[in-house]
Design an enzyme around this catalytic site. Structure first.
Site: not given
Ligand code: ME8
Length: 493
Positions: A21, A24, A129, A132, A146, A149, A296, A299
């Site tokens: 998304h 990322h 959860c 998370c 949570c 989520h 926010k 999906k």
């Molecule tokens: O948290 N805006 O993975 P993830 C900006 N696998 N950044 C965002 C966001 C948003 N709306 N939503 C999520 C994970 N992120 C774990 C990490 S690290 C050892 C393991 C950020 O796919 C989120 O905070 O849910 C994280 O830094 C990254 O995207 C990946 O999120």
């Protein structure tokens, strides 16, 4: 032999339960800007990103899609790699947590922590959860759900391994008290007050009876808790402990992460590292969350934007520019196509694009494309405040750095309007056009971390190669042959 100073930067590794998304994309771009800035400063940079594949939420998503889990994650990983490519991300490594090297190193670290006496077997009774991938307490819930989520967590009752995290409380507090360990400082204060207010408890680090994940060494009934393995990616990607990359690049200079996973990085990860006898990272850099048109990303509610589609529509540099310019680092920010179009049309196409095409046209017309070797007009040079730009970049105030660079770009356009080069000739014309071409050379360096493809195009049209920060001084341009190209940016309605 000159040994370059090293710089190791990582992003979080992404869950592959769905396509990427816009959040990322944001994180990868911000890390890329920092990595490219450090390269400009002459450092040897290693920029790591990757995917977090052993999570239950991935295996759950595969079940829902009716696909075999391995096939499912392999397919989704490709979307994340494509995202990096299409955004012109300059990562030096990409780690997948299903790779053998990662599995082996995660198990080795588990064994090290066990040998230290920091892992014991117990019984976990509580909440989990899956969104998370985290153990929650009643206190964490809002209306029984949570808060992140919006789903009630699952009750769990199972035998499990625990990590004696409580033992490391004082050491972690000490780390958190150092001003640069977590940035921005509000994010550090949140962690400090959380760790001080509730006694740091031991952490459950295994799950029983799962069919996906990394085995606990010598106990195949248990899988290693996914966060315990995921955090280890930052060292497994460097081939810890013996690998040359580990020796060269560890400790990490920056772990860039979103605000929702600060506790894992600022508290759990350092405790794991101290236990395993590994140095903690230097800085955890925390960014805010993006919303889409004020909502926010979700999906289930259909609030999402496919970053690949957006890049295909507007070009990667417009998106990269928007991320850095629109959202003050550390704060939450909104993504809207309206803001993207406005900035693309005004700041990129009008201010920067027009500056280049005006200068290129004038040099073609008056000097058959040969950049005249004139003298720099110090009056325009004074409009560039490089010290201020460096200060902003080093404090991660990327939006302020860009604003400062754009002040200079606008000053160049104003200079053309005031000088009216089409009315000049001889030495005077040579000096004005030399000053402008030299300014564009400098601009190409300063914008290169943000909009690297555009910086390349500017240099191509000026017949130059990209310089480094040391080249951000007036008067260094030595001749050159202009190669007129297309517009840097096309405006959109
Ligand atoms: O948290 N805006 O993975 P993830 C900006 N696998 N950044 C965002 C966001 C948003 N709306 N939503 C999520 C994970 N992120 C774990 C990490 S690290 C050892 C393991 C950020 O796919 C989120 O905070 O849910 C994280 O830094 C990254 O995207 C990946 O999120």
């Amino acid at each position: 032999m000159i040994v370059l100073e090293k710089f190791y930067i990582t992003t979080a590794i992404d869950y592959v339960n769905a396509k990427p998304h816009i959040g990322h994309a944001y994180e990868k771009v911000i890390a890329d800007i920092i990595a490219r800035w450090q390269r400009l400063k002459g450092k040897k940079v290693f920029y790591l990103t990757g995917t977090d594949e052993n999570a239950q939420k991935n295996s759950q998503a595969a079940k829902e899609a009716g696909a075999p889990i391995r096939e499912f994650v392999d397919k989704n990983v490709e979307f994340f790699k494509e995202l990096c490519k299409i955004l012109n991300i300059s990562n030096d490594g990409f780690i997948r947590t299903t790779e053998d090297r990662h599995i082996r190193i995660s198990q080795d670290i588990f064994k090290k922590v066990l040998a230290k006496g920091d892992i014991y077997k117990g019984f976990y009774e509580g909440l989990y959860c899956e969104g998370c991938e985290s153990y929650l307490t009643e206190k964490d819930l809002v209306d029984g759900k949570c808060p992140e989520h919006q789903k009630p967590p699952k009750p769990l009752r199972e035998e499990a391994y625990f990590f004696k995290m409580s033992k490391y409380k004082d050491r972690v507090v000490k780390l958190l008290e150092s001003p640069s360990f977590v940035l921005p400082k509000e994010k550090r204060n949140e962690m400090l007050s959380r760790i001080k207010s509730n006694d740091l408890k031991d952490l459950c680090i295994s799950r029983k009876g799962l069919d996906w994940g990394i085995d606990v060494p010598s106990d195949r009934n248990h899988k290693i808790y996914v966060w315990f393995d995921a955090l280890i990616n930052y060292v497994s990607a460097l081939d810890y402990p013996g690998g040359g990359k580990f020796k060269e690049f560890w400790p990490a200079d920056i772990h860039l992460i979103g605000k929702g996973i600060n506790w894992f990085h600022s508290v759990i990860w350092p405790a794991m590292l101290i236990s395993a006898g590994i140095k903690p990272p230097k800085t955890i850099l925390v960014h805010g969350y993006l919303t889409v048109n004020g909502q926010k990303i979700s999906k289930s509610l259909g609030v999402q934007i496919d970053p690949v589609e957006i890049v295909k529509k507007y070009g990667e540099d417009s998106v990269r520019y928007l991320f850095a310019r629109e959202i003050p680092f550390g704060e939450d920010g909104n993504f809207s196509e309206k803001a993207l179009k406005d900035r693309l049309n005004n700041e990129l196409a009008n201010d920067l694009g027009n500056l280049l095409s005006r200068v290129v046209k004038m040099i073609e017309k008056s000097f058959s494309g040969n950049v005249p070797q004139g003298k720099v007009d110090g009056k325009l040079g004074k409009e560039l405040n490089i010290e201020r730009i460096e200060k902003y970049m080093d404090k991660f105030e990327l939006h302020n750095a860009l604003a400062e660079i754009w002040n200079f770009i606008r000053a160049c356009n104003k200079y053309i309007n005031e000088k009216e080069p089409w009315t000049l000739e001889g030495k005077e014309l040579e000096n004005v056009l030399y000053t402008l071409a030299d300014s564009l050379r400098i601009i190409s360096i300063l914008v290169s971390p943000f909009i690297p493809g555009t910086s390349d195009k500017i240099n191509e049209q000026l017949g130059l190669n990209l310089g480094t920060l040391r080249g951000v001084k007036f008067g260094l341009l030595k001749g050159g042959k202009i190669k007129k190209g297309g517009h840097l940016f096309n405006k959109v309605k």
